[in-house]
Design an enzyme around this catalytic site. Structure first.
Site, PDB file in Angstrom:
ATOM      1  N   LYS A   1      36.890  41.432  36.161  1.00  0.00           N
ATOM      2  CA  LYS A   1      37.342  40.435  37.123  1.00  0.00           C
ATOM      3  C   LYS A   1      36.562  39.122  36.933  1.00  0.00           C
ATOM      4  O   LYS A   1      35.549  39.080  36.216  1.00  0.00           O
ATOM      5  CB  LYS A   1      37.170  41.008  38.532  1.00  0.00           C
ATOM      6  CG  LYS A   1      38.036  42.257  38.790  1.00  0.00           C
ATOM      7  CD  LYS A   1      37.758  42.860  40.168  1.00  0.00           C
ATOM      8  CE  LYS A   1      38.644  44.065  40.439  1.00  0.00           C
ATOM      9  NZ  LYS A   1      38.343  44.679  41.773  1.00  0.00           N
TER      10      LYS A   1
ATOM     11  N   TYR B   1      48.513  44.283  42.486  1.00  0.00           N
ATOM     12  CA  TYR B   1      47.914  44.803  43.720  1.00  0.00           C
ATOM     13  C   TYR B   1      48.945  45.029  44.826  1.00  0.00           C
ATOM     14  O   TYR B   1      48.585  45.065  46.007  1.00  0.00           O
ATOM     15  CB  TYR B   1      46.807  43.859  44.197  1.00  0.00           C
ATOM     16  CG  TYR B   1      45.504  44.021  43.431  1.00  0.00           C
ATOM     17  CD1 TYR B   1      44.867  45.259  43.354  1.00  0.00           C
ATOM     18  CD2 TYR B   1      44.909  42.941  42.795  1.00  0.00           C
ATOM     19  CE1 TYR B   1      43.672  45.411  42.661  1.00  0.00           C
ATOM     20  CE2 TYR B   1      43.713  43.085  42.100  1.00  0.00           C
ATOM     21  CZ  TYR B   1      43.093  44.328  42.044  1.00  0.00           C
ATOM     22  OH  TYR B   1      41.900  44.483  41.360  1.00  0.00           O
TER      23      TYR B   1
ATOM     24  N   ASN C   1      33.456  43.213  43.062  1.00  0.00           N
ATOM     25  CA  ASN C   1      33.022  44.477  42.456  1.00  0.00           C
ATOM     26  C   ASN C   1      33.320  44.578  40.957  1.00  0.00           C
ATOM     27  O   ASN C   1      33.377  45.668  40.395  1.00  0.00           O
ATOM     28  CB  ASN C   1      33.575  45.671  43.235  1.00  0.00           C
ATOM     29  CG  ASN C   1      35.088  45.748  43.177  1.00  0.00           C
ATOM     30  OD1 ASN C   1      35.743  44.885  42.592  1.00  0.00           O
ATOM     31  ND2 ASN C   1      35.648  46.783  43.782  1.00  0.00           N
TER      32      ASN C   1
ATOM     33  N   HIS D   1      38.273  46.324  37.491  1.00  0.00           N
ATOM     34  CA  HIS D   1      39.385  47.184  37.903  1.00  0.00           C
ATOM     35  C   HIS D   1      39.606  48.235  36.825  1.00  0.00           C
ATOM     36  O   HIS D   1      39.494  47.927  35.630  1.00  0.00           O
ATOM     37  CB  HIS D   1      40.679  46.366  38.062  1.00  0.00           C
ATOM     38  CG  HIS D   1      41.888  47.240  38.136  1.00  0.00           C
ATOM     39  ND1 HIS D   1      42.307  47.809  39.318  1.00  0.00           N
ATOM     40  CD2 HIS D   1      42.737  47.703  37.177  1.00  0.00           C
ATOM     41  CE1 HIS D   1      43.374  48.562  39.081  1.00  0.00           C
ATOM     42  NE2 HIS D   1      43.658  48.514  37.788  1.00  0.00           N
TER      43      HIS D   1
ATOM     44  N   GLU E   1      50.511  49.528  35.117  1.00  0.00           N
ATOM     45  CA  GLU E   1      49.616  48.391  34.872  1.00  0.00           C
ATOM     46  C   GLU E   1      49.607  47.995  33.389  1.00  0.00           C
ATOM     47  O   GLU E   1      49.558  46.803  33.062  1.00  0.00           O
ATOM     48  CB  GLU E   1      48.201  48.745  35.348  1.00  0.00           C
ATOM     49  CG  GLU E   1      48.146  48.932  36.870  1.00  0.00           C
ATOM     50  CD  GLU E   1      46.849  49.550  37.361  1.00  0.00           C
ATOM     51  OE1 GLU E   1      45.947  49.815  36.539  1.00  0.00           O
ATOM     52  OE2 GLU E   1      46.736  49.786  38.588  1.00  0.00           O
TER      53      GLU E   1
HETATM   54  P1  IDP Z   1      39.536  50.308  43.246  1.00  0.00           P
HETATM   55  O1  IDP Z   1      39.405  48.967  42.585  1.00  0.00           O
HETATM   56  O2  IDP Z   1      38.247  51.076  43.194  1.00  0.00           O
HETATM   57  O3  IDP Z   1      40.712  51.107  42.737  1.00  0.00           O
HETATM   58  P2  IDP Z   1      41.103  49.845  45.687  1.00  0.00           P
HETATM   59  O4  IDP Z   1      40.932  50.597  46.962  1.00  0.00           O
HETATM   60  O5  IDP Z   1      42.330  50.118  44.874  1.00  0.00           O
HETATM   61  O6  IDP Z   1      39.771  50.064  44.805  1.00  0.00           O
HETATM   62  O7  IDP Z   1      41.044  48.294  46.043  1.00  0.00           O
HETATM   63  C1  IDP Z   1      41.394  47.328  45.061  1.00  0.00           C
HETATM   64  C2  IDP Z   1      40.395  46.207  45.114  1.00  0.00           C
HETATM   65  O8  IDP Z   1      40.531  45.545  46.359  1.00  0.00           O
HETATM   66  C3  IDP Z   1      38.919  46.612  45.054  1.00  0.00           C
HETATM   67  O9  IDP Z   1      38.450  46.849  43.749  1.00  0.00           O
HETATM   68  C4  IDP Z   1      38.258  45.406  45.677  1.00  0.00           C
HETATM   69  O10 IDP Z   1      38.199  44.321  44.735  1.00  0.00           O
HETATM   70  C5  IDP Z   1      39.274  45.025  46.761  1.00  0.00           C
HETATM   71  N1  IDP Z   1      38.956  45.612  48.051  1.00  0.00           N
HETATM   72  C6  IDP Z   1      39.168  46.871  48.469  1.00  0.00           C
HETATM   73  N2  IDP Z   1      38.732  47.064  49.733  1.00  0.00           N
HETATM   74  C7  IDP Z   1      38.233  45.865  50.127  1.00  0.00           C
HETATM   75  C8  IDP Z   1      37.642  45.406  51.339  1.00  0.00           C
HETATM   76  O11 IDP Z   1      37.470  46.137  52.315  1.00  0.00           O
HETATM   77  N3  IDP Z   1      37.251  44.087  51.360  1.00  0.00           N
HETATM   78  C9  IDP Z   1      37.399  43.253  50.293  1.00  0.00           C
HETATM   79  N4  IDP Z   1      37.973  43.644  49.143  1.00  0.00           N
HETATM   80  C10 IDP Z   1      38.375  44.936  49.046  1.00  0.00           C
HETATM   81 MG    MG Z   2      42.723  50.813  42.960  1.00  0.00          MG
END
Ligand code: IDP
Ligand code: MG
Length: 151
Positions: A11, A51, A114, A117, A128
């Site tokens: 990212k 997303y 974070n 992805h 994807e």
């Molecule tokens: P993942 O990336 O581990 O699969 P997902 O639950 O699919 O996690 O969420 C996609 C992305 O959305 C996360 O990697 C993060 O960047 C963002 N995200 C998820 N939950 C939150 C939140 O509570 N606050 C801000 N961003 C979030």
């Molecule tokens: Mg995810």
């Protein structure tokens, strides 16, 4: 190398922080094979499609803004169990909960930044990969294969 393929995105925070090599190196060292890779400014439309499962959640708008804020590195990795192996190398969604030794657990702090992805299932990976690499990926042999895989 035979095996399944998964879609990874380093990212914009990973690119801006100069962690592209660090992150790809961890995945490469597990033995996963890079079969597609590009530094790319992800369009808003592509980010929204990628997303789509999160549409309507409170973090959705900020998530899309984050992904389009600066270029990302998009790659496809191949190998046996590539989807699960990559997810376990990436670590839990929330870096504060990600185990040390994982990419997010070693390099991240907050869920909104974070770093990476990775596809979470075979269905997600297929969707994807088609979204980011509609022309497919590259197939090539690596001389190291017998040292990574039993034939
Ligand atoms: P993942 O990336 O581990 O699969 P997902 O639950 O699919 O996690 O969420 C996609 C992305 O959305 C996360 O990697 C993060 O960047 C963002 N995200 C998820 N939950 C939150 C939140 O509570 N606050 C801000 N961003 C979030
Ligand atoms: Mg995810």
């Amino acid at each position: 190398m035979t095996g399944e393929q998964t879609l990874v995105i380093i990212k914009p925070d990973g690119v801006q922080r100069g962690l592209v090599g660090e992150i790809i190196g961890r995945l490469e060292r597990r033995g996963l094979q890079i079969v597609a890779m590009e530094l790319r400014a992800i369009s808003r439309q592509t980010a929204e499609r990628h997303y789509a499962e999160h549409e309507g959640k409170p973090f959705y708008a900020g998530l899309v803004d984050y992904i389009v804020s600066s270029p990302a590195v998009v790659l496809a990795l191949s190998g046996p169990g590539a989807i699960a192996v990559t997810r376990s190398t990436v670590g839990a969604t929330r870096p504060a909960e990600a185990a040390p030794g994982t990419i997010r657990g070693d390099l991240g702090l907050t869920v909104g930044r974070n770093l990476i992805h990775a596809s979470d299932s075979a269905d997600s990976a297929a969707r994807e990969l088609a979204l980011f690499f509609p022309d497919g990926t590259t197939t090539y042999d690596r001389a190291i294969s017998p040292w990574l895989l039993e034939s």
